[in-house]
Write a protein that holds these residues in place. Structure first.
Motif, PDB file in Angstrom:
ATOM      1  N   VAL A  43       4.709 -11.458   0.258  1.00  8.42           N
ATOM      2  CA  VAL A  43       5.226 -11.912   1.541  1.00  8.42           C
ATOM      3  C   VAL A  43       4.330 -13.049   2.017  1.00  8.42           C
ATOM      4  N   ALA A  44       4.938 -14.074   2.586  1.00  6.73           N
ATOM      5  CA  ALA A  44       4.180 -15.193   3.153  1.00  6.73           C
ATOM      6  C   ALA A  44       4.083 -14.968   4.656  1.00  6.73           C
ATOM      7  N   ILE A  45       2.870 -14.997   5.180  1.00  5.01           N
ATOM      8  CA  ILE A  45       2.621 -14.636   6.572  1.00  5.01           C
ATOM      9  C   ILE A  45       2.136 -15.860   7.351  1.00  5.01           C
ATOM     10  N   ILE A  46       2.780 -16.099   8.500  1.00  3.04           N
ATOM     11  CA  ILE A  46       2.348 -17.192   9.372  1.00  3.04           C
ATOM     12  C   ILE A  46       1.108 -16.760  10.161  1.00  3.04           C
ATOM     13  N   PRO A  47       0.314 -17.713  10.635  1.00  6.12           N
ATOM     14  CA  PRO A  47      -0.908 -17.364  11.377  1.00  6.12           C
ATOM     15  C   PRO A  47      -0.665 -16.457  12.580  1.00  6.12           C
ATOM     16  N   TYR A  48       0.445 -16.648  13.312  1.00  4.74           N
ATOM     17  CA  TYR A  48       0.728 -15.820  14.487  1.00  4.74           C
ATOM     18  C   TYR A  48       0.823 -14.347  14.089  1.00  4.74           C
ATOM     19  N   THR A  49       1.530 -14.065  13.014  1.00  2.00           N
ATOM     20  CA  THR A  49       1.689 -12.683  12.558  1.00  2.00           C
ATOM     21  C   THR A  49       0.358 -12.100  12.100  1.00  2.00           C
ATOM     22  N   ILE A  50      -0.431 -12.884  11.397  1.00  2.00           N
ATOM     23  CA  ILE A  50      -1.745 -12.393  10.957  1.00  2.00           C
ATOM     24  C   ILE A  50      -2.596 -12.026  12.166  1.00  2.00           C
ATOM     25  N   GLU A  51      -2.630 -12.895  13.154  1.00  2.00           N
ATOM     26  CA  GLU A  51      -3.485 -12.682  14.322  1.00  2.00           C
ATOM     27  C   GLU A  51      -3.016 -11.536  15.212  1.00  2.00           C
ATOM     28  N   ASN A  52      -1.711 -11.283  15.265  1.00  2.00           N
ATOM     29  CA  ASN A  52      -1.165 -10.310  16.210  1.00  2.00           C
ATOM     30  C   ASN A  52      -0.733  -8.989  15.588  1.00  2.00           C
ATOM     31  N   THR A  53      -1.112  -8.773  14.330  1.00  2.00           N
ATOM     32  CA  THR A  53      -0.829  -7.502  13.655  1.00  2.00           C
ATOM     33  C   THR A  53      -2.064  -7.076  12.868  1.00  2.00           C
ATOM     34  N   THR A  54      -1.952  -5.944  12.209  1.00  2.00           N
ATOM     35  CA  THR A  54      -3.085  -5.465  11.404  1.00  2.00           C
ATOM     36  C   THR A  54      -3.231  -6.223  10.084  1.00  2.00           C
ATOM     37  N   PHE A  55      -2.373  -7.217   9.840  1.00  2.00           N
ATOM     38  CA  PHE A  55      -2.557  -8.029   8.630  1.00  2.00           C
ATOM     39  C   PHE A  55      -3.938  -8.690   8.619  1.00  2.00           C
ATOM     40  N   LYS A  56      -4.497  -8.947   9.780  1.00  2.00           N
ATOM     41  CA  LYS A  56      -5.822  -9.582   9.820  1.00  2.00           C
ATOM     42  C   LYS A  56      -6.914  -8.665   9.271  1.00  2.00           C
ATOM     43  N   TYR A  57      -6.620  -7.369   9.141  1.00  2.00           N
ATOM     44  CA  TYR A  57      -7.600  -6.412   8.624  1.00  2.00           C
ATOM     45  C   TYR A  57      -7.339  -5.990   7.173  1.00  2.00           C
ATOM     46  N   ILE A  58      -6.187  -6.347   6.617  1.00  2.00           N
ATOM     47  CA  ILE A  58      -5.848  -5.901   5.263  1.00  2.00           C
ATOM     48  C   ILE A  58      -6.735  -6.597   4.238  1.00  2.00           C
ATOM     49  N   GLU A  59      -7.280  -5.788   3.320  1.00  2.00           N
ATOM     50  CA  GLU A  59      -8.124  -6.289   2.239  1.00  2.00           C
ATOM     51  C   GLU A  59      -7.565  -5.821   0.906  1.00  2.00           C
ATOM     52  N   LEU A  60      -8.043  -6.424  -0.182  1.00  2.00           N
ATOM     53  CA  LEU A  60      -7.625  -6.008  -1.515  1.00  2.00           C
ATOM     54  C   LEU A  60      -7.885  -4.518  -1.693  1.00  2.00           C
ATOM     55  N   GLY A  61      -6.911  -3.819  -2.259  1.00  2.00           N
ATOM     56  CA  GLY A  61      -7.043  -2.391  -2.505  1.00  2.00           C
ATOM     57  C   GLY A  61      -6.586  -1.507  -1.362  1.00  2.00           C
ATOM     58  N   ASP A  62      -6.335  -2.093  -0.191  1.00  2.00           N
ATOM     59  CA  ASP A  62      -5.863  -1.295   0.950  1.00  2.00           C
ATOM     60  C   ASP A  62      -4.452  -0.795   0.694  1.00  2.00           C
ATOM     61  N   HIS A  63      -4.162   0.384   1.240  1.00  2.00           N
ATOM     62  CA  HIS A  63      -2.824   0.961   1.143  1.00  2.00           C
ATOM     63  C   HIS A  63      -2.046   0.651   2.419  1.00  2.00           C
ATOM     64  N   VAL A  64      -0.786   0.295   2.235  1.00  2.00           N
ATOM     65  CA  VAL A  64       0.096  -0.015   3.359  1.00  2.00           C
ATOM     66  C   VAL A  64       1.369   0.811   3.245  1.00  2.00           C
ATOM     67  N   ASN A  65       2.032   1.005   4.384  1.00  2.00           N
ATOM     68  CA  ASN A  65       3.312   1.708   4.424  1.00  2.00           C
ATOM     69  C   ASN A  65       4.440   0.731   4.136  1.00  2.00           C
ATOM     70  N   LEU A  66       5.391   1.162   3.299  1.00  2.00           N
ATOM     71  CA  LEU A  66       6.570   0.349   3.003  1.00  2.00           C
ATOM     72  C   LEU A  66       7.829   1.066   3.451  1.00  2.00           C
ATOM     73  N   GLU A  67       8.684   0.337   4.138  1.00  2.00           N
ATOM     74  CA  GLU A  67      10.049   0.793   4.359  1.00  2.00           C
ATOM     75  C   GLU A  67      10.952  -0.278   3.785  1.00  2.00           C
ATOM     76  N   PHE A  68      11.680   0.086   2.750  1.00  2.00           N
ATOM     77  CA  PHE A  68      12.586  -0.843   2.104  1.00  2.00           C
ATOM     78  C   PHE A  68      13.833  -1.014   2.967  1.00  2.00           C
ATOM     79  N   ASP A  69      14.528  -2.120   2.789  1.00  2.00           N
ATOM     80  CA  ASP A  69      15.709  -2.440   3.585  1.00  2.00           C
ATOM     81  C   ASP A  69      16.747  -1.334   3.453  1.00  2.00           C
ATOM     82  N   VAL A  70      17.233  -0.809   4.580  1.00  2.00           N
ATOM     83  CA  VAL A  70      18.148   0.337   4.575  1.00  2.00           C
ATOM     84  C   VAL A  70      19.452   0.018   3.848  1.00  2.00           C
ATOM     85  N   ILE A  71      19.972  -1.185   3.988  1.00  2.00           N
ATOM     86  CA  ILE A  71      21.207  -1.546   3.288  1.00  2.00           C
ATOM     87  C   ILE A  71      20.954  -1.610   1.788  1.00  2.00           C
ATOM     88  N   GLY A  72      19.823  -2.193   1.408  1.00  2.00           N
ATOM     89  CA  GLY A  72      19.456  -2.250  -0.004  1.00  2.00           C
ATOM     90  C   GLY A  72      19.290  -0.866  -0.615  1.00  2.00           C
TER      91      GLY A  72
END
Length: 194
Positions: free
Chosen positions: A156-185
């Motif tokens: 995923v390509a993240i704009i600076p606003y999203t990085i600054e205003n979400t926990t993306f600014k804290y994500i590091e290599l090896g970190d686990h994240v929650n995924l919810e796949f698209d409901v229609i998909g």
């Protein structure tokens, strides 16, 4: 239902274990607008408000939630992405998000680019979840567009606003994240694999 557009970051102020459950207390700037029994997405995990005191509220994560999400890895003082349930009649700025995490992924690469960052995640493909190029994915509750879709990996390509205003600014290599796949998909995948 949610949109994947993060309203604010909350801070975990207390974690109490009770049998197989944990109670998370969260400090948030919208606590005064909450009511007991409301749903709030925490890093994409829909949890019910069970108590409110001043500017903090408490939610409970049961074993099923702890087994399928990264919620059990949270520590006091961690930040979490917060989103309240969507209001009917509002614009849907992200995509339809249920707050039901499908599985966890691991951050395998972070590439800083000129004006953005590309995060790559790998996940267990045996669960038959899929991404598609330019499709929607929710990562820690954030609605994003998939790039570089592969069988068990996507970016995923993240704009600076999203990085600054979400926990993306804290994500590091090896970190686990929650995924919810698209409901229609998910429904299309289920129908074509039947």
């Amino acid at each position: 239902m949610f949109t994947g557009i993060i309203e604010t970051l909350g801070t975990i102020t207390n974690i109490a274990k009770e049998q197989a459950n944990i109670h998370l207390t969260v400090k948030s700037n919208f606590t005064n607008e909450l009511k007991v029994d409301q749903s709030v997405a925490h890093n994409g995990v829909c949890l019910t408000v069970v108590n409110i005191e001043n500017d903090e509220y408490t939610v409970t994560a049961i074993k099923e939630t702890l087994d399928k999400t990264n919620t059990g890895n949270l520590k006091v003082s961690d930040s979490v992405n917060l989103e309240r349930g969507m209001k009917l009649g509002d614009r849907l700025d992200g995509h339809i998000v249920q707050g039901h995490v499908d599985q966890i992924a691991t951050c395998t690469n972070i590439k800083k680019e000129d004006g953005s960052a590309v995060f790559t995640f790998s996940y267990d493909a045996t669960n038959k979840n899929i991404t598609i190029e330019k499709g929607s994915i929710t990562v820690n509750g954030v609605s994003l567009t998939v790039i570089n879709s592969k069988q068990n990996e996507f970016s995923v390509a993240i704009i600076p606003y999203t990085i600054e205003n979400t926990t993306f600014k804290y994500i590091e290599l090896g970190d686990h994240v929650n995924l919810e796949f698209d409901v229609i998909g998910k429904y299309v995948s289920r129908l074509t694999n039947s």
